[in-house]
Design a protein around this motif. Structure first.
Motif, short mmCIF file in Angstrom:
data_model
loop_
_atom_site.label_atom_id
_atom_site.label_comp_id
_atom_site.label_asym_id
_atom_site.label_seq_id
_atom_site.Cartn_x
_atom_site.Cartn_y
_atom_site.Cartn_z
N GLN A 85 0.82 -1.22 0.00
CA GLN A 85 0.00 0.00 0.00
C GLN A 85 0.85 1.27 0.00
O GLN A 85 0.34 2.38 -0.06
CB GLN A 85 -0.95 0.01 1.21
N PHE A 86 2.19 1.11 0.08
CA PHE A 86 3.09 2.26 0.11
C PHE A 86 4.15 2.17 -0.99
O PHE A 86 4.69 1.08 -1.26
CB PHE A 86 3.84 2.35 1.46
N ASN A 87 4.45 3.29 -1.62
CA ASN A 87 5.73 3.46 -2.29
C ASN A 87 6.69 4.01 -1.22
O ASN A 87 6.24 4.62 -0.25
CB ASN A 87 5.61 4.45 -3.45
N TRP A 88 7.96 3.78 -1.37
CA TRP A 88 8.89 4.17 -0.33
C TRP A 88 10.18 4.74 -0.90
O TRP A 88 10.54 4.51 -2.05
CB TRP A 88 9.19 3.01 0.62
N PRO A 507 5.91 12.32 -0.24
CA PRO A 507 5.89 11.56 1.02
C PRO A 507 4.66 11.86 1.86
O PRO A 507 4.21 13.00 1.97
CB PRO A 507 7.17 12.02 1.72
N THR A 508 4.11 10.80 2.43
CA THR A 508 2.99 10.90 3.35
C THR A 508 3.49 10.95 4.79
O THR A 508 2.94 11.65 5.64
CB THR A 508 2.05 9.70 3.18
N THR A 509 4.55 10.20 5.06
CA THR A 509 5.10 10.12 6.41
C THR A 509 6.54 9.68 6.32
O THR A 509 7.02 9.29 5.25
CB THR A 509 4.28 9.12 7.26
N LEU A 532 -0.23 4.87 -1.44
CA LEU A 532 -0.74 4.69 -2.80
C LEU A 532 -2.25 4.73 -2.86
O LEU A 532 -2.84 4.67 -3.93
CB LEU A 532 -0.23 3.35 -3.36
N SER A 533 -2.88 4.85 -1.66
CA SER A 533 -4.35 4.92 -1.62
C SER A 533 -4.83 6.35 -1.46
O SER A 533 -6.03 6.60 -1.31
CB SER A 533 -4.87 4.06 -0.47
#
Length: 535
Positions: A85-88, A507-509, A532-533
């Motif tokens: 659920q994440f790109n990093w 970036p989200t976090t 990614l959501s």
């Protein structure tokens, strides 16, 4: 990507071999709000980022990947740990490339900030050699205040935190990376220092007198090597304070600003001394030898800056060092003389550098292009060994590093010598040890005799700007402060730094920490996640 934010120094960092500081600057800064420390890792509101980073840095595969540079393995591990659920993004930066500094004190005349260095200069006779990234430092200073980079550090004054003077010497400055190599001599050995950067870019503000200095560097407190003074148009006789910095403790350091009082030259060539530099000028069939008068005993580290002006093919320049090795076993000791020679052999367009220890050729750099302007570092260490018959001997290892200022290429070689056990006479003791220092040195330049048809109407000419005998005293900053973290030199190639390459990364976090590898190297680790959501 441009990301800005603050972070807090996670732990005091020790055992790094350079001065370390961190400042806010591009291209990549972390975008996380200031939060309390969680163990050794500080994160934003996302517990998931913290958990993922913790799982990474505690995995032996992650550590091995950094040590071995196996970035594809690191990418696979991160993809396994971090959910789909994440790109990093992973950033890994050697901590010596970062700069950490505390709060400022600003006046109309200067900005001052406190630092601590470790190991304390008191451990090394009051000395510390630090690398200061001036470019990054200037990014973090208020706009009115900048460290001079034209005449590097000309407007800097340094004291101990309680106001005592610190004597410092600019060894070298890289105008490309804007990093300064600086020797500090701190009477009393305090590891807590205050840097003052003057609003006047030409001269420092002297807090001891409460006024601006009349000269750049404010000698004898600050100063520059002969090479640095010459290269910036300053008079070394005025601005080179090497004697004030190094020649304060017999048995530790000796700096040669060349004068007729510290060098004795002879031969059928020519020499000259001017502005603390030594020039050897030798025609065909001639040799000039210069002996250092009473160089110590000093430490085991040699630093030299030299320049080849012109070479007759077949000419040779030698730096000859005499190391005294003292072998201790129980209450007894024995002393040995171990000569070391570094030879520069000049051909028509290439040269050889050969390292001899006790007359034996132990290492060489062959058929390299002429090195016209260079800095040279020779470091040596010794240790006791057990010999047959329950006797004790020793081994000496000598490392040479030469930096070509023109091509910006570093070259290194290492040689070793072992005392023949037939010369050992002390009984072996498990606590046997050694010490070594330099107690003699000569410089020599020889041009080959003329032979038909090789007649040359010029001389071989070599200039020595600076020569220092001392002991290693590398130090690093250690300070707890709120600072801006920056990833400037990510060691992870871009194709492995992102979970999904080619996708615009917002970036989200994020989470970050400092780790130390088994070899003692510190790294700043950053993990940023992109939902990614859309969350």
């Amino acid at each position: 990507m441009l990301r800005a934010g603050q972070a807090r120094l996670i732990e005091a960092v020790a055992a790094v071999t350079v001065l370390v500081v961190i400042f806010s600057m591009i291209p990549m800064l972390f975008k996380t709000p200031l939060t309390p420390l969680r163990s050794q890792i500080q994160v934003d509101v996302s517990q998931y980022a913290y958990n993922s980073l913790y799982a990474l840095v505690t995995n032996p595969v992650f550590i091995a990947s950094i040590q071995n540079g196996n970035w594809s393995e690191l990418h696979s591990l991160a993809s396994l740990i971090i959910g789909p659920q994440f790109n990093w993004f992973i950033g890994i930066e050697p901590l010596y490339r970062a700069y950490m500094i505390g709060s400022y004190r600003v006046t109309g005349s200067y900005v001052a900030f406190n630092v601590s260095i470790t190991p304390s200069p008191g451990i090394n006779g009051g000395y510390a050699l630090v690398t200061i990234p001036i470019y990054i430092l200037n990014q973090g200073l208020p706009l009115r205040y900048r460290v001079n980079t034209t005449v590097p550090m000309a407007n800097v004054f340094i004291t101990t935190s309680n106001g005592g003077p610190v004597y410092w010497w600019l060894q070298s400055y890289d105008y490309v990376t804007e990093e300064a190599e600086v020797w500090l001599y701190v009477p009393g050995g305090s590891g807590r220092l205050t840097f003052y950067v003057s609003t006047n870019s030409d001269v420092p503000y002297n807090p001891l007198s409460g006024s601006y200095c009349k000269l750049a560097y404010c000698p004898p407190y600050g100063g520059a090597s002969t090479f640095m003074a010459d290269s910036t148009g300053l008079q070394p006789l005025t601005y080179n304070n090497g004697a004030a910095v190094f020649n304060t403790q017999q048995g530790y350091s000796t700096y040669l600003g060349f004068t007729t009082g510290n060098i004795n030259c002879g031969g059928n060539g020519y020499y000259s001394i001017g502005g603390y530099s030594l020039t050897l000028n030798v025609p065909q069939g001639s040799t000039e030898i210069c002996s250092i008068i009473n160089p110590g005993p000093s430490g085991s580290l040699v630093y030299m800056v030299g320049q080849l002006i012109k070479a007759i093919p077949g000419a040779q320049f030698n730096l000859n060092l005499n190391y005294q090795v003292t072998l201790y076993s129980g209450n007894a000791y024995q002393q040995f003389q171990v000569p070391v020679t570094l030879a520069f052999q000049y051909g028509s367009s290439t040269m050889n550098m050969i390292l001899y220890i006790n007359g034996q050729k132990t290492a060489a750099l062959s058929n390299i292009n002429y090195i016209y302007l260079y800095s040279l570092t020779i470091s040596a260490y010794s240790y006791a060994i057990e010999c047959p018959g329950n006797l004790v001997g020793f081994n000496v290892t000598v490392s040479v590093n030469i930096n070509d200022y023109v091509s910006r290429v570093d070259r290194t070689m290492t040689g070793s010598y072992q005392l023949p056990c037939s010369l050992a006479s002390l009984q072996y003791n498990p606590s046997a040890s050694t010490s070594m220092n330099i107690n003699g040195a000569t410089l020599s330049l020889t041009s080959p005799p003329p032979s038909y048809p090789n007649y040359y109407y010029y001389n071989t000419t070599e200039v020595i700007y600076d020569l220092l005998f001392t002991s290693p005293a590398y130090s690093t900053l250690i300070a707890s402060a709120y600072v801006d973290y920056a990833i400037l030199y990510n060691v992870v190639p871009s194709q492995y730094a992102y979970g999904i390459g080619g996708l615009r990364f917002t970036p989200t976090t994020g989470a970050y920490t400092v780790i130390v590898l088994p070899n003692g190297t510190y790294y700043l680790i950053a993990l940023e996640l992109q939902s990614l959501s859309g969350g």
